[in-house]
Design a protein around this motif. Structure first.
Motif, short mmCIF file in Angstrom:
data_model
loop_
_atom_site.label_atom_id
_atom_site.label_comp_id
_atom_site.label_asym_id
_atom_site.label_seq_id
_atom_site.Cartn_x
_atom_site.Cartn_y
_atom_site.Cartn_z
N ILE A 41 2.29 63.32 -49.35
CA ILE A 41 2.05 63.47 -50.79
C ILE A 41 0.88 62.59 -51.20
CG2 ILE A 41 3.00 62.95 -53.09
CD1 ILE A 41 5.78 63.78 -51.86
N LEU A 42 0.90 61.34 -50.75
CA LEU A 42 -0.18 60.42 -51.11
C LEU A 42 -1.52 60.85 -50.51
CD1 LEU A 42 1.71 57.02 -50.75
CD2 LEU A 42 1.13 58.23 -52.87
N ARG A 43 -1.48 61.36 -49.29
CA ARG A 43 -2.71 61.85 -48.65
C ARG A 43 -3.26 63.05 -49.41
NH1 ARG A 43 -1.75 63.40 -42.91
NH2 ARG A 43 -1.28 65.41 -43.83
N ARG A 44 -2.38 63.94 -49.85
CA ARG A 44 -2.81 65.11 -50.63
C ARG A 44 -3.50 64.66 -51.92
NH1 ARG A 44 2.03 67.66 -52.61
NH2 ARG A 44 1.70 66.34 -54.41
N GLU A 45 -2.90 63.68 -52.60
CA GLU A 45 -3.50 63.18 -53.84
C GLU A 45 -4.85 62.53 -53.55
OE1 GLU A 45 -2.54 63.79 -56.86
OE2 GLU A 45 -0.66 64.73 -56.27
N ASP A 46 -4.92 61.76 -52.47
CA ASP A 46 -6.17 61.10 -52.08
C ASP A 46 -7.24 62.13 -51.75
OD1 ASP A 46 -7.59 58.54 -51.33
OD2 ASP A 46 -7.66 59.57 -49.39
N SER A 47 -6.87 63.19 -51.05
CA SER A 47 -7.83 64.25 -50.70
C SER A 47 -8.37 64.93 -51.94
CB SER A 47 -7.16 65.30 -49.81
OG SER A 47 -6.81 64.74 -48.58
N SER A 48 -7.56 64.96 -53.00
CA SER A 48 -7.98 65.55 -54.28
C SER A 48 -8.66 64.51 -55.17
CB SER A 48 -6.78 66.13 -55.02
OG SER A 48 -6.16 67.12 -54.26
N ARG A 49 -8.85 63.31 -54.61
CA ARG A 49 -9.46 62.18 -55.34
C ARG A 49 -8.65 61.82 -56.58
NH1 ARG A 49 -15.35 61.59 -53.71
NH2 ARG A 49 -15.50 63.04 -51.99
N GLN A 50 -7.33 61.92 -56.44
CA GLN A 50 -6.42 61.57 -57.52
C GLN A 50 -5.71 60.27 -57.17
OE1 GLN A 50 -5.94 63.38 -60.47
NE2 GLN A 50 -7.73 64.46 -59.71
N ASP A 51 -5.62 59.39 -58.15
CA ASP A 51 -4.83 58.18 -57.97
C ASP A 51 -3.38 58.51 -58.31
OD1 ASP A 51 -6.92 56.31 -57.26
OD2 ASP A 51 -7.61 56.47 -59.34
N ALA A 52 -2.47 57.82 -57.66
CA ALA A 52 -1.04 58.08 -57.88
C ALA A 52 -0.25 56.79 -57.74
CB ALA A 52 -0.54 59.12 -56.89
N ILE A 53 0.89 56.79 -58.37
CA ILE A 53 1.85 55.69 -58.26
C ILE A 53 3.10 56.25 -57.61
CG2 ILE A 53 3.31 54.06 -59.53
CD1 ILE A 53 1.04 53.94 -61.63
N LEU A 54 3.59 55.53 -56.61
CA LEU A 54 4.81 55.92 -55.92
C LEU A 54 5.80 54.78 -56.02
CD1 LEU A 54 6.44 57.72 -53.86
CD2 LEU A 54 5.31 56.38 -52.07
N ALA A 55 6.95 55.04 -56.63
CA ALA A 55 8.04 54.06 -56.66
C ALA A 55 8.86 54.29 -55.41
CB ALA A 55 8.89 54.24 -57.91
N CYS A 56 8.93 53.27 -54.55
CA CYS A 56 9.55 53.46 -53.24
C CYS A 56 10.06 52.12 -52.71
CB CYS A 56 8.50 54.02 -52.28
SG CYS A 56 9.07 54.26 -50.59
N SER A 57 11.22 52.15 -52.11
CA SER A 57 11.74 50.95 -51.47
C SER A 57 11.25 50.91 -50.02
CB SER A 57 13.27 50.91 -51.53
OG SER A 57 13.82 52.10 -51.00
N ALA A 58 10.00 50.51 -49.86
CA ALA A 58 9.40 50.37 -48.53
C ALA A 58 9.76 48.96 -48.04
CB ALA A 58 7.90 50.58 -48.61
N LEU A 59 10.97 48.83 -47.55
CA LEU A 59 11.57 47.52 -47.28
C LEU A 59 10.98 46.79 -46.09
CD1 LEU A 59 15.24 48.69 -47.82
CD2 LEU A 59 13.87 47.34 -49.42
N LYS A 60 10.50 47.53 -45.10
CA LYS A 60 10.01 46.91 -43.87
C LYS A 60 8.51 47.13 -43.73
CE LYS A 60 14.11 47.59 -40.93
NZ LYS A 60 14.53 48.19 -39.64
N LYS A 61 7.88 46.23 -42.98
CA LYS A 61 6.45 46.37 -42.71
C LYS A 61 6.15 47.72 -42.06
CE LYS A 61 2.55 43.93 -40.75
NZ LYS A 61 2.06 42.66 -40.22
N MET A 62 7.00 48.14 -41.13
CA MET A 62 6.80 49.43 -40.47
C MET A 62 6.83 50.58 -41.49
SD MET A 62 8.98 51.47 -37.54
CE MET A 62 10.44 51.53 -38.53
N TYR A 63 7.71 50.51 -42.48
CA TYR A 63 7.79 51.56 -43.49
C TYR A 63 6.48 51.64 -44.28
CZ TYR A 63 12.88 51.21 -42.73
OH TYR A 63 14.15 51.17 -42.19
#
Length: 155
Positions: A41-63
């Motif tokens: 989703i973020l890559r798609r927005e970036d490809s369209s040159r759109q900024d986006a906000i994602l609320a996400c519990s990316a708890l680990k460095k790997m995530y």
């Protein structure tokens, strides 16, 4: 900011939602496909040159690496794979009791507040060289928002 907003919880597969609703914490195997979907989703927005906000519990460095790099963060790099995304991670930091109080007020969500401790147990706060800011949840909401907006606008 006028940016698109995505809530990562909306993209959990039904199996993940059922597991959490049953009081069972997700493991890496549950989360990785979900994180890859979010990266797409973020890559798609970036490809369209759109900024986006994602609320996400990316708890680990790997995530967080998966959000930036997609599946290549966990698999050998594929020829011709897109470069990593530029993401500013906002680590909302606060004591477990404040977060638990906010979860208690949330209605109709599949994750019960009882799973919060399991999230704290695996939490790996961001650290250098990750691109992040840490914002205290003990501040008033308008102050939190201004701090985040200022960091975004400073690039």
């Amino acid at each position: 900011l006028g940016w698109k907003f995505y809530d990562a919880d909306d993209y959990h597969p039904l199996e993940n939602k059922k597991k959490m609703a049953g009081g069972i914490p997700l493991n890496d195997e549950d989360r990785i496909p979900w994180l890859c979907t979010l990266h797409d989703i973020l890559r798609r927005e970036d490809s369209s040159r759109q900024d986006a906000i994602l609320a996400c519990s990316a708890l680990k460095k790997m995530y967080r690496r998966v959000l930036v790099n997609g599946a290549s963060a966990i698999e050998p790099e594929q020829p011709g794979e897109k470069s990593s995304l530029k993401i500013l991670f906002v680590h909302l930091d606060g004591p477990i009791d404040i977060i638990a109080g906010r979860l208690e007020k949330r209605r109709g969500h599949f994750m019960p507040p009882e799973l919060l401790k399991s999230q704290f147990d695996i939490l790996e706060p961001p650290s250098a060289p990750e691109n992040f800011i840490t914002v205290s949840l003990e501040k008033p909401l308008p102050e939190i928002m201004l701090e985040i907006e200022s960091a975004i606008l400073q690039g």
